[in-house]
Design an enzyme around this catalytic site. Structure first.
Site, PDB file in Angstrom:
ATOM      1  N   THR A 239      12.737   7.921   3.729  1.00 18.07           N
ATOM      2  CA  THR A 239      12.724   9.373   3.555  1.00 18.07           C
ATOM      3  C   THR A 239      11.896  10.073   2.559  1.00 18.07           C
ATOM      4  OG1 THR A 239      14.703   9.606   2.533  1.00 18.07           O
ATOM      5  CG2 THR A 239      14.769   9.876   4.754  1.00 18.07           C
TER       6      THR A 239
ATOM      7  N   GLY B 122       9.073   9.070  -1.261  1.00 18.31           N
ATOM      8  CA  GLY B 122       8.519   8.203  -2.107  1.00 18.31           C
ATOM      9  C   GLY B 122       7.500   7.166  -1.481  1.00 18.31           C
ATOM     10  N   ILE B 123       7.628   6.005  -1.778  1.00 19.91           N
ATOM     11  CA  ILE B 123       6.819   4.880  -1.093  1.00 19.91           C
ATOM     12  C   ILE B 123       7.187   4.919   0.244  1.00 19.91           C
ATOM     13  CG2 ILE B 123       6.447   2.407  -1.373  1.00 19.91           C
ATOM     14  CD1 ILE B 123       6.808   2.618  -4.267  1.00 19.91           C
ATOM     15  N   GLY B 124       8.456   4.820   0.667  1.00 17.23           N
ATOM     16  CA  GLY B 124       8.714   4.554   1.954  1.00 17.23           C
ATOM     17  C   GLY B 124       8.141   5.632   3.019  1.00 17.23           C
TER      18      GLY B 124
ATOM     19  N   SER C   8       8.849  -5.479  -6.729  1.00 19.11           N
ATOM     20  CA  SER C   8       8.480  -4.792  -7.816  1.00 19.11           C
ATOM     21  C   SER C   8       7.824  -5.500  -8.881  1.00 19.11           C
ATOM     22  CB  SER C   8       9.398  -3.949  -8.448  1.00 19.11           C
ATOM     23  OG  SER C   8       9.373  -3.362  -9.764  1.00 19.11           O
TER      24      SER C   8
ATOM     25  N   TYR D  16      18.374  -4.708 -10.990  1.00 16.92           N
ATOM     26  CA  TYR D  16      17.494  -4.465 -10.491  1.00 16.92           C
ATOM     27  C   TYR D  16      16.369  -5.450 -10.405  1.00 16.92           C
ATOM     28  CZ  TYR D  16      13.094  -1.873  -9.152  1.00 16.92           C
ATOM     29  OH  TYR D  16      11.759  -1.320  -8.657  1.00 16.92           O
TER      30      TYR D  16
END
Length: 264
Positions: A16, A18-20, A141, A154
């Site tokens: 929904t 950013g990168i996506g 990442s 993360y």
């Protein structure tokens, strides 16, 4: 190079913003029937509006589901039982060192960042292999290789994604299905904007200036010396999903601006 994904169905988890969202937009622009995913109905609707505004005739739809849980994945798969392209983009991040991270938080990171991709890939991979064509991408990442001490959970999950993608690529050998990871560096997403807003306001700088200074101070090995834009990451992902990338599989492809200081 003209990338044509007409006739392909693409699923992008956590897409929904950013990168996506940039990836979903790029896939839709290449002709794929693209499925946007998020937990918030309003956010999903906004993402669909954004894609349609930027891609004339875009074939897009949204599915609301929390893919960080088994029940959410099951609900999504009932709505979208098959896909030719799967981009496992869903992820969470935040400050989390060894003393500050409790068992429940470790488990939450694992379920959202790792198991969402495992479940979605397991569900779609068989069909891809039977059809002798498919693309699976894990959005990892540079933190999966440069493990940040203050974002330990993360970083661990991003390393796990690299291992899983490589292993699935081997499993799918000779099937026509490719499985790869993409490793962004610091990227100017909404989350990064929010993180830097206070600093930018305090120092009377733009978000872009604050982001670039963050890269120079916190990611000193960066070669481009600036934050990346979501579309720059999306460009790599769309290529990896294309027929032209048929000989690239089991790879960890960096869009990190040169932060990872190795030539291999």
């Amino acid at each position: 190079m003209q990338i044509d994904l007409s006739g392909k169905t693409a699923v992008v988890s956590g897409s929904t913003t950013g990168i996506g969202l940039a990836i979903a937009t790029g896939l839709a622009a290449s002709g794929a029937a693209t499925v946007v995913n998020g937990r918030n109905p309003h956010a999903v609707d906004q993402a669909l509006e954004t894609i349609r505004a930027n891609v004339s005739g875009a074939n897009v739809r949204g599915v609301i589901a929390d893919l960080g849980s088994r029940a959410g994945c099951d609900a999504f798969l009932k709505a979208v039982p098959g896909a030719d392209i799967l981009v496992n983009n869903l992820g969470i991040y935040g400050p989390s060192d060894i003393f500050a991270t409790g068992d429940d938080e470790w488990e939450h990171y694992f379920q959202v960042n790792v198991m969402s991709g495992v479940r979605m890939t397991r569900a779609y991979l068989r069909g891809m292999m039977e059809r002798r064509w498919g693309r699976v991408v894990f959005v990892s990442s540079e933190s999966g290789l440069n493990i940040p001490a203050d974002m330990l959970a993360y970083g661990f999950t991003k390393t796990a994604q690299l291992s899983i993608a490589r292993g699935i690529a081997k499993f799918a050998a000779k099937s026509g299905v490719t499985v790869n990871s993409v490793l962004p560096g610091p990227t100017l997403t909404n989350g990064v904007r929010d993180m830097l807003q206070a600093t930018a306001d305090k120092e009377h700088k733009s978000i872009e200036q604050a982001a670039d200074e963050f890269v120079e101070t916190s990611r000193a090995t960066s070669i481009i010396r600036r934050v990346a834009m979501p579309e720059e990451v999306a460009n790599m992902v769309v290529y990896i999903c294309s027929p032209q990338a048929s000989a690239t599989t089991g790879a960890a492809l960096r869009v990190d601006g040169g932060i990872i200081d190795t030539i291999a």
